[in-house]
Design a protein around this motif. Structure first.
Motif, mmCIF file in Angstrom:
data_model
loop_
_atom_site.group_PDB
_atom_site.id
_atom_site.type_symbol
_atom_site.label_atom_id
_atom_site.label_comp_id
_atom_site.label_asym_id
_atom_site.label_seq_id
_atom_site.Cartn_x
_atom_site.Cartn_y
_atom_site.Cartn_z
ATOM 1 N N GLY A 114 0.859 -1.179 0.041
ATOM 2 C CA GLY A 114 -0.017 0.141 -0.022
ATOM 3 C C GLY A 114 0.837 1.200 0.138
ATOM 4 N N LEU A 115 0.295 2.530 -0.159
ATOM 5 C CA LEU A 115 1.027 3.876 -0.142
ATOM 6 C C LEU A 115 1.779 3.837 1.123
ATOM 7 N N GLN A 116 1.209 3.681 2.243
ATOM 8 C CA GLN A 116 1.783 3.800 3.659
ATOM 9 C C GLN A 116 2.980 2.757 3.687
ATOM 10 N N GLY A 117 2.951 1.740 2.985
ATOM 11 C CA GLY A 117 4.005 0.695 3.101
ATOM 12 C C GLY A 117 5.217 1.335 2.416
ATOM 13 N N TYR A 118 5.148 2.208 1.152
ATOM 14 C CA TYR A 118 5.884 2.773 0.563
ATOM 15 C C TYR A 118 6.709 3.833 1.330
ATOM 16 N N ASP A 119 5.780 4.708 2.002
ATOM 17 C CA ASP A 119 6.494 5.428 2.872
ATOM 18 C C ASP A 119 7.154 5.264 4.002
ATOM 19 N N MET A 120 6.778 4.104 4.739
ATOM 20 C CA MET A 120 7.375 3.499 5.869
ATOM 21 C C MET A 120 8.708 3.000 5.551
#
Length: 493
Positions: A114-120
């Motif tokens: 997910g998008l949050q996975g990319y950021d984290m």
């Protein structure tokens, strides 16, 4: 995901079956829940590092295995748990990490779920680099800069010049990697990264405090150094000024996310005139023309610079004292809560105190006050047995009924019971000496034959022997021995 996943529950159940409490706790601390590791799990793992019978390599390897997960939540929480143990756990834990050739290999980690996975994932890669550098720094100097003794008699203030010039660059490298985490206030959007940021914040202020004291020691010795050392020292001081600016920006982020202003130290920069004085001193050693400066002005500039840096050190000390005081207050509150709970339990159950002190009462029954039974003493009911023995020696025909032993307990290979009981079908003990010693019509006739014990079921068959002389007890016993075949079949007279 907002709660524990099915995988978390299955993994915890597997560790419960295998009996590995440490692995189960690590699993609980690094679940898929988007929140920081729970305090109760971290406290248990910290206690494990203090136990000498706990396998530290196994604990560390369990955490490393969790970082192989594909979920950014599990990996991030594994790194946070490891960092927490490095800071608050027993020193054996960080010693083991420093002894390893490799720690976290997450430079290419990426969660594409997910998008949050990319950021984290970006912060996971930076965070793992810092933990690796923290372990490498410990390996190089054999102590943790965040735990080193500070003050006028601290390690960084008392180290000699040569070692000082080798130690400060190690602090600089660790500080650079920490500041490379480079997070903004609007990126601290969940409990996982917030927990990591708090640990980095505490490391940053303690690490910079040691860095600051090393610079104070460097400035005090600068004008007595050799030319090569002065050149190296000047370069270290210039880098220090750059890092002071970066740490100020880091502390601003901490203030924006709600950290108490009293927990953030005040940074006081040295006057710019100090840098000029240091450069002029180096130029004079290199033989360059510089403007004349008196020793008094140089000493004044140095004193002002050291005073400013010392104020920064005092500010860091106050932050540490506040943290210690907060920890003590938290511990006292916890103890008070436990005492209140204990008093409530005692009020509800007044016998709880005696129950705790008496292991017998925990068995769920009353204490048996019956007197102990001596298996080796002769009960009063056995008087008839001794009377029968006396009459046997006197060759009297009457014998008393024997007492049988029940087979409820075993003592030394023989069956015994605390109480002597009469057999259900008692029979008299009758001895037929004629069947034992031979037919003798002139001897005194005994009324009956020997009865077998209820537990044996065998009878003593008589054998033919010489005549029994009833008036002579010694001769009777001798004939008995001969008839039983004792003494190689020869009768002794």
């Amino acid at each position: 995901m907002s709660g524990q996943s099915i995988t978390d529950r299955i993994t915890a159940a597997q560790h419960s079956v295998t009996g590995s409490a440490i692995s189960k706790t690590v699993c609980k601390a690094t679940t898929h829940e988007i929140m920081g590791p729970k305090k109760k799990h971290l406290d248990y793992l910290i206690q494990c590092t203090n136990e000498m019978n706990v396998n530290i390599p196994q604990l560390a390897d369990t955490l490393f295995e969790r970082t192989a997960n594909t979920s950014w939540v599990v990996v991030f929480k594994s790194l946070t748990t490891t960092h927490h143990l490095m800071v608050y756990g027993n020193e054996r834990f960080i010693q083991y990490l420093a002894s390893r050739n490799t720690l976290f290999n997450l430079s290419n980690f990426l969660d594409k779920s997910g998008l949050q996975g990319y950021d984290m994932s970006t912060f996971i890669r930076r965070y793992s680099r810092y933990l690796n550098e923290k372990a490498v720094s410990y390996r190089q100097v054999a102590f943790d800069f965040t735990k080193v003794k500070r003050g006028a008699d601290g390690v960084m203030r008392t180290v000699n010049t040569e070692k000082l010039l080798k130690t400060i660059p190690i602090i600089q490298n660790q500080m650079d990697v920490l500041l490379d985490f480079n997070v903004n206030a609007n990126e601290l959007t969940n409990g996982v990264i917030n927990a990591a940021f708090m640990l980095l914040f505490k490391d940053a202020i303690r690490l910079f405090a040691a860095y600051n004291e090393g610079i104070i020691n460097l400035l005090e010795k600068y004008f007595d150094m050799k030319k090569v050392q002065c050149k190296e020292g000047l370069d270290i001081y210039k880098k220090f000024l750059t890092r002071m600016t970066r740490i100020s920006e880091f502390l601003k982020v901490a203030e924006q996310v709600g950290i108490d202003r009293g927990d953030i130290p005040d940074l006081s920069q040295a006057p710019s005139s100090l840098l000029d004085a240091l450069e002029q001193h180096l130029a004079s050693l290199e033989g360059k023309k510089v403007k004349d400066s008196t020793a008094a002005s140089r000493a004044s500039t140095l004193s002002n610079a050291v005073s400013s840096l010392a104020n920064t050190g005092i500010s860091f000390t106050k932050v540490d004292e506040r943290e210690k005081q907060a920890a003590l207050e938290e511990e006292q509150t916890l103890l008070k809560t436990l005492k209140e709970q204990r008093l409530k339990e005692l009020q509800k159950n007044p016998t709880a105190a005696t129950t705790d002190s008496s292991p017998d009462s925990t068995m769920g029954g009353t204490i048996n006050s019956a007197p102990a039974i001596d298996l080796f003493s002769t009960p009063s009911s056995t008087n008839s047995t001794s009377k029968a023995a006396n009459e046997l020696l006197d060759l009297q025909p009457a014998f008393q009924q024997p007492l049988t032993l029940s087979t409820s307990n075993t003592w030394g290979g023989f069956t015994a019971s605390p109480t002597l009981q009469q057999p259900q079908n008692p029979r008299g003990l009758n001895v037929d000496f004629e069947s034992v010693f031979g037919n003798n019509t002139n001897a005194n006739n005994l009324d009956s034959t020997v009865a077998s014990s209820p537990n044996q079921g065998t009878t003593l068959n008589g054998q033919q022997a010489h005549k029994l002389v009833s008036s002579d007890l010694d001769s009777s016993l001798a004939n008995l021995v001969g008839n039983l075949g004792i003494g190689n079949g020869t009768s002794k007279k």
